[in-house]
Structures are given as C-alpha cells and as structure tokens.
Design a protein around this motif. Structure first.
Motif, short mmCIF file in Angstrom:
data_model
loop_
_atom_site.label_atom_id
_atom_site.label_comp_id
_atom_site.label_asym_id
_atom_site.label_seq_id
_atom_site.Cartn_x
_atom_site.Cartn_y
_atom_site.Cartn_z
N ARG A 48 52.44 4.06 154.05
CA ARG A 48 52.78 5.05 153.05
C ARG A 48 52.14 4.71 151.71
NH1 ARG A 48 57.41 8.44 152.47
NH2 ARG A 48 58.47 7.30 154.15
N ARG A 49 52.25 3.44 151.30
CA ARG A 49 51.63 3.02 150.04
C ARG A 49 50.11 3.16 150.09
NH1 ARG A 49 55.69 -1.14 150.28
NH2 ARG A 49 54.17 -2.52 151.29
N LYS A 69 59.48 -0.93 159.98
CA LYS A 69 59.77 -0.58 158.59
C LYS A 69 58.68 -1.09 157.65
CE LYS A 69 63.43 -0.66 155.12
NZ LYS A 69 62.48 -0.90 154.01
N ARG A 70 58.26 -2.32 157.84
CA ARG A 70 57.22 -2.88 156.96
C ARG A 70 55.90 -2.16 157.16
NH1 ARG A 70 53.31 -6.59 157.59
NH2 ARG A 70 54.01 -7.07 159.71
N VAL A 116 55.40 0.93 158.23
CA VAL A 116 55.48 2.29 157.70
C VAL A 116 55.37 2.28 156.18
CG1 VAL A 116 56.99 4.30 157.42
CG2 VAL A 116 56.78 3.20 159.66
N ASP A 117 56.06 1.34 155.54
CA ASP A 117 55.99 1.25 154.07
C ASP A 117 54.57 0.93 153.61
OD1 ASP A 117 58.67 1.80 153.93
OD2 ASP A 117 59.29 -0.31 153.79
N GLU A 118 53.88 0.04 154.33
CA GLU A 118 52.51 -0.29 153.96
C GLU A 118 51.58 0.91 154.13
OE1 GLU A 118 51.32 -3.64 156.23
OE2 GLU A 118 52.52 -5.09 155.09
#
Length: 237
Positions: free
Chosen positions: A159-160, A152-153, A155-157
C-alpha cells in the motif's frame, strides 16, 4: 506425415456438443443442485412460450408455432448462460484454497478494463500466502490469498509503495479465503467491479505501466531459464 498428423489431431478433438456435455457433467458432479437450475433455465421459457401461444387472442397456427419456437430458443440461450456461470463457479471451487488460485482468476475472469498479473507481488514464505495487484477503473486493488494475519506487513508495504508511486490513486484491499469478511473465489471479480470508478482507460494504462516499471514481483527476480527448485549451491573450493 505432417498432414496426416494434423488430420488425426483434428479428428481426436471433441466436437462442440461433446464439449458442452463434458462441461455439464463436470458441473453436475461438482454441484448436484445445478441440475435444477439447468432444468428451470430451459423449461421456464418453453412453458412461457406455450402459454403465450395458447392465451393470446386472435392468433393463427403459424403465430402459435412461432411463440413455441421462440420459447425453445430462449430456453436454450438461458441454459447456455446458466451453464457458463455455474461451470465457472465449479471450476473455481476445485482450485479454491490452492496457492495461485487468485492469479488464475485475475488472468482469466476479469474484464479488459483491468490490468493484472497471475504472479503475486508479495509472498509470505512459510504459509505461501500471497498478495496480488490489479489496476482498473476503481484504482489499485490489492488481493490477499491465504491467511490474512501473515500478510499484514506485506499488504502495508504494498500500500505504501503504491501510494508513493501513484499518490492520487485510490487503493483497495480485498481478501480471498476463509473468514467472516473474506470472499470466495468466484465472487472476486464481482467484488472488484463494485468499487467506485475513479480512473478512465488511459489513466488505468498509465498507472499500470508505471507500477510495473517501478516495482518488481518476487517471480521477476528469478533469472529466466532457472528452476529455483533445482538450484544448487556451488561447491566450496
């Protein structure tokens, strides 16, 4: 000596028919039900050609023979198409669940309109779960491999990071593995091509080059010629 070696190598290479038989055997062992699909793919057009040769009125012997030959040729063609699809699925089933399986699919099974790498852009150290990135007509697709809860972390990084570098490009996330909404390996290319297209070919190339130049995968940080599994710490002086 060089000529004899090259001649021996060519002689040892299996012929086209032998390669097809080996692929057929591999597919049959991986999926025994594939034999019925092969039989249906070949027998169906042949039966159709025979029926048309007998049913259609006003035909001579030559026309009847041509219908049957056309059915046989169509059966062979359809058999080869089904063999290719099922063999690809069988090959993916053998590597499914292994680290790097998504990278193999991205490098071998995507169309030319996609730009991707077999190396992940982010890796979870303990579980070996990874995030891969592909750029195509639908935009940027992030593909997770392994346990999604551990990524999750990452993927979020990612994406940003993508939204900061190319803010006007759509970002999609696809998960491969076990789970209710996760995809099996052989369904990944089809799922990626289902996204709505928003870029043309030139824009795909520009976005991929920009992301490659401003981001760095974990594997790119390793100096060339160095094996990280054999690296040793220096001796204290």
């Amino acid at each position: 000596m060089a000529r004899s070696t090259s001649t021996d190598t060519k002689a040892k290479e299996p012929g086209r028919l032998k390669q097809m038989f080996q692929v057929f055997q591999m597919t049959r062992r991986a999926d025994p039900s594939s034999v019925w699909w092969f039989a249906l793919a070949f027998v169906g057009p042949v039966v159709l050609g025979i029926v048309l040769a007998l049913v259609l009125p006003g035909q001579n012997w030559l026309a009847m023979i041509l219908w049957i030959v056309a059915g046989v040729l169509m059966g062979v063609l359809l058999f080869l198409i089904v063999l290719g699809r099922l063999a690809e699925r069988a090959a993916y089933s053998q590597i499914e669940g292994q680290p790097g399986a998504v990278g193999a699919v991205l490098s071998n099974s995507l169309r030319r309109q996609w730009r991707s790498s077999e190396m992940p852009v982010a890796v979870h150290g303990r579980s070996q779960s990874a995030v891969y990135r592909a750029v195509g007509r639908p935009g940027v697709v992030l593909i997770t491999e392994g346990q999604r809860g551990n990524l999750k972390r990452q993927v979020d990084e990612e994406r940003r990071k993508v939204q900061r570098i190319v803010p006007n490009v759509a970002v999609h996330v696809v998960s491969v593995g076990d789970g209710d909404d996760a995809l099996t390996l052989h369904k990944l290319p089809r799922a990626m091509n289902k996204f709505k297209k928003s870029l043309n070919r030139n824009e795909v190339l520009a976005v991929a080059n920009r992301l490659d130049s401003l981001t760095q995968s974990p594997a790119a940080a390793i100096p060339k010629g160095m094996d990280p599994m054999r690296a040793r710490a220096g001796r204290p002086r």
